[in-house]
Design a protein around this motif. Structure first.
Motif, PDB file in Angstrom:
ATOM      1  N   LEU A  94       3.520   3.906  -8.686  1.00 39.63           N
ATOM      2  CA  LEU A  94       2.419   2.949  -8.689  1.00 39.63           C
ATOM      3  C   LEU A  94       1.341   3.351  -9.687  1.00 39.63           C
ATOM      4  O   LEU A  94       0.803   2.501 -10.406  1.00 39.63           O
ATOM      5  N   GLY A  95       1.029   4.639  -9.740  1.00 37.93           N
ATOM      6  CA  GLY A  95       0.029   5.091 -10.704  1.00 37.93           C
ATOM      7  C   GLY A  95       0.471   4.852 -12.133  1.00 37.93           C
ATOM      8  O   GLY A  95      -0.332   4.421 -12.976  1.00 37.93           O
ATOM      9  N   VAL A  97       2.593   2.535 -13.194  1.00 41.33           N
ATOM     10  CA  VAL A  97       2.598   1.095 -13.435  1.00 41.33           C
ATOM     11  C   VAL A  97       1.180   0.590 -13.691  1.00 41.33           C
ATOM     12  O   VAL A  97       0.930  -0.178 -14.628  1.00 41.33           O
ATOM     13  N   ILE A  98       0.236   1.027 -12.858  1.00 41.39           N
ATOM     14  CA  ILE A  98      -1.156   0.598 -13.032  1.00 41.39           C
ATOM     15  C   ILE A  98      -1.702   1.091 -14.370  1.00 41.39           C
ATOM     16  O   ILE A  98      -2.418   0.354 -15.077  1.00 41.39           O
ATOM     17  N   ALA A  99      -1.366   2.318 -14.742  1.00 41.51           N
ATOM     18  CA  ALA A  99      -1.838   2.845 -16.024  1.00 41.51           C
ATOM     19  C   ALA A  99      -1.281   2.047 -17.190  1.00 41.51           C
ATOM     20  O   ALA A  99      -1.999   1.752 -18.158  1.00 41.51           O
ATOM     21  N   LEU A 101      -0.241  -1.109 -17.163  1.00 44.95           N
ATOM     22  CA  LEU A 101      -0.815  -2.458 -17.170  1.00 44.95           C
ATOM     23  C   LEU A 101      -2.262  -2.456 -17.648  1.00 44.95           C
ATOM     24  O   LEU A 101      -2.787  -3.523 -17.993  1.00 44.95           O
ATOM     25  N   ASN A 102      -2.896  -1.301 -17.634  1.00 44.85           N
ATOM     26  CA  ASN A 102      -4.277  -1.168 -18.132  1.00 44.85           C
ATOM     27  C   ASN A 102      -4.313  -0.210 -19.324  1.00 44.85           C
ATOM     28  O   ASN A 102      -5.188   0.647 -19.409  1.00 44.85           O
ATOM     29  N   LEU A 107      -9.150   2.894 -16.672  1.00 42.69           N
ATOM     30  CA  LEU A 107      -8.266   3.208 -15.542  1.00 42.69           C
ATOM     31  C   LEU A 107      -7.021   3.953 -16.015  1.00 42.69           C
ATOM     32  O   LEU A 107      -6.548   4.877 -15.343  1.00 42.69           O
ATOM     33  N   ASP A 108      -6.486   3.567 -17.163  1.00 44.60           N
ATOM     34  CA  ASP A 108      -5.323   4.261 -17.729  1.00 44.60           C
ATOM     35  C   ASP A 108      -5.673   5.706 -18.055  1.00 44.60           C
ATOM     36  O   ASP A 108      -4.901   6.635 -17.744  1.00 44.60           O
ATOM     37  N   ILE A 111      -6.058   7.828 -14.755  1.00 37.78           N
ATOM     38  CA  ILE A 111      -4.784   8.172 -14.120  1.00 37.78           C
ATOM     39  C   ILE A 111      -4.013   9.185 -14.957  1.00 37.78           C
ATOM     40  O   ILE A 111      -3.491  10.178 -14.436  1.00 37.78           O
ATOM     41  N   ARG A 180       4.825   5.297 -16.566  1.00 37.25           N
ATOM     42  CA  ARG A 180       3.937   4.661 -17.552  1.00 37.25           C
ATOM     43  C   ARG A 180       4.662   4.431 -18.875  1.00 37.25           C
ATOM     44  O   ARG A 180       4.575   3.341 -19.468  1.00 37.25           O
ATOM     45  N   ARG A 203       3.511 -12.176 -12.403  1.00 40.13           N
ATOM     46  CA  ARG A 203       4.018 -11.326 -11.328  1.00 40.13           C
ATOM     47  C   ARG A 203       5.541 -11.325 -11.312  1.00 40.13           C
ATOM     48  O   ARG A 203       6.170 -10.274 -11.105  1.00 40.13           O
TER      49      ARG A 203
END
Length: 296
Positions: A94-95, A97-99, A101-102, A107-108, A111, A180, A203
């Motif tokens: 999850l970390g 993926v979030i990194a 996407l940003n 935020l990237d 993380i 990532r 999504r």
């Protein structure tokens, strides 16, 4: 290599068992009884032949078969590894993926930098800090992973939370970084652009097209780290007084218990091999290009 590594350890087996004040004749007699005064090639051939037949030998320290000790310790290590695995794999993915996407946003950077920072910290450093904070000062968690006898599932889980956190901190950066990188590559691919041009919801693009391909390289990393979680926990198990296979190997090495030491390390090698084999199988199943290429 395992056998020779055990032989170069300093000390004498008989002396380690009988103590520093034992008579030298008694030490020599015990070494002869245990067979450690025989030529190295003879000892090695005997050990390999017995291991192939399922006989791990007799412990020099406990004077009983090695196999029950190794099996029990491996089971305990697998419990600790399972708790750490359940924590680090989904959160690490999850970390990552979030990194991705940003990408190049704060935020990237948080993380990525945070994950790499905690990765380079040794387990004994984070373990001691966590013991001081949650075990000594706040007294929320036990500082020892040795649960009471006949403890139930949730009681064992309660005792394993604190030692699993240092493992989480060590592995989070690796898994998040691989996730990532895979996400960035997948987001920049032709099939992702095609899915977007078709008008699919973002999504749906992420879930059906990007994640499925982005997480394939992460499988190999997770498998190798699974082998580490089971066999590389000497520091954590010693620090938290946990009777796992890492702690067993440390005790065997300190006591010159060759059968225990060699069987424990060889068992860890088997775990690594099986984990890598499973990773290769899953990679070929989930990646149609490799599967179809192998069929042709």
């Amino acid at each position: 290599m395992v056998f020779l590594g055990g032989q170069v350890l300093p000390g004498n087996v008989g002396r380690a068992i009988l103590g520093p004040f034992a008579d030298q004749r008694a030490v020599d007699a015990l070494n002869h009884t245990l067979g450690v005064d025989r030529p190295l090639l003879t000892q090695y051939a005997t050990w390999i032949w017995n291991f192939i037949r399922g006989d791990m030998g007799t412990s020099y320290i406990f004077r009983s078969p090695v196999a029950p000790f190794v099996i029990d310790a491996l089971g305990n290590s697998m419990k600790l590894a399972a708790v750490a695995f359940v924590l680090v794999v989904p959160i690490g993915i999850l970390g990552g993926v979030i990194a991705a996407l940003n990408l190049n946003r704060p935020l990237d950077r948080i993380i990525s930098l945070g994950g790499l920072s905690v990765t380079v910290l040794p387990e004994f450093v984070t373990g001691i800090i966590l013991i001081l904070i949650f075990g000594v000062w706040l007294r929320w968690l036990p500082i020892s992973a040795a649960w009471p006898k006949n403890a139930g599932f949730f009681t064992q889980l309660y005792y394993l939370i604190l030692p699993s956190v240092p493992l989480f901190l060590v592995l989070f950066g690796y898994i998040a970084r691989m996730a990532r990188s895979g996400m960035i590559e997948a987001l920049d691919s032709d099939y992702t652009r095609t899915a977007v041009l078709k008008g699919l919801p973002w999504r749906t693009v992420i879930w059906r097209h990007v994640l499925r391909n982005a997480l394939l390289p992460t499988i190999t990393v997770i498998a190798t780290q699974t082998g580490y979680l089971i066999g590389g926990l000497v520091v954590i198990e010693t620090l938290f007084r946990y009777q796992g296979i890492g702690s067993l190997i440390f005790t065997a090495a300190r006591g010159k218990d060759f059968p225990m030491l060699e069987s424990g390390i060889l068992t860890i090698g088997i775990v690594y091999a099986v984990a890598t084999l499973i990773a290769d199988f899953l990679y070929s199943v989930l990646n149609p290009r490799i599967r179809l290429g192998s069929d042709q």
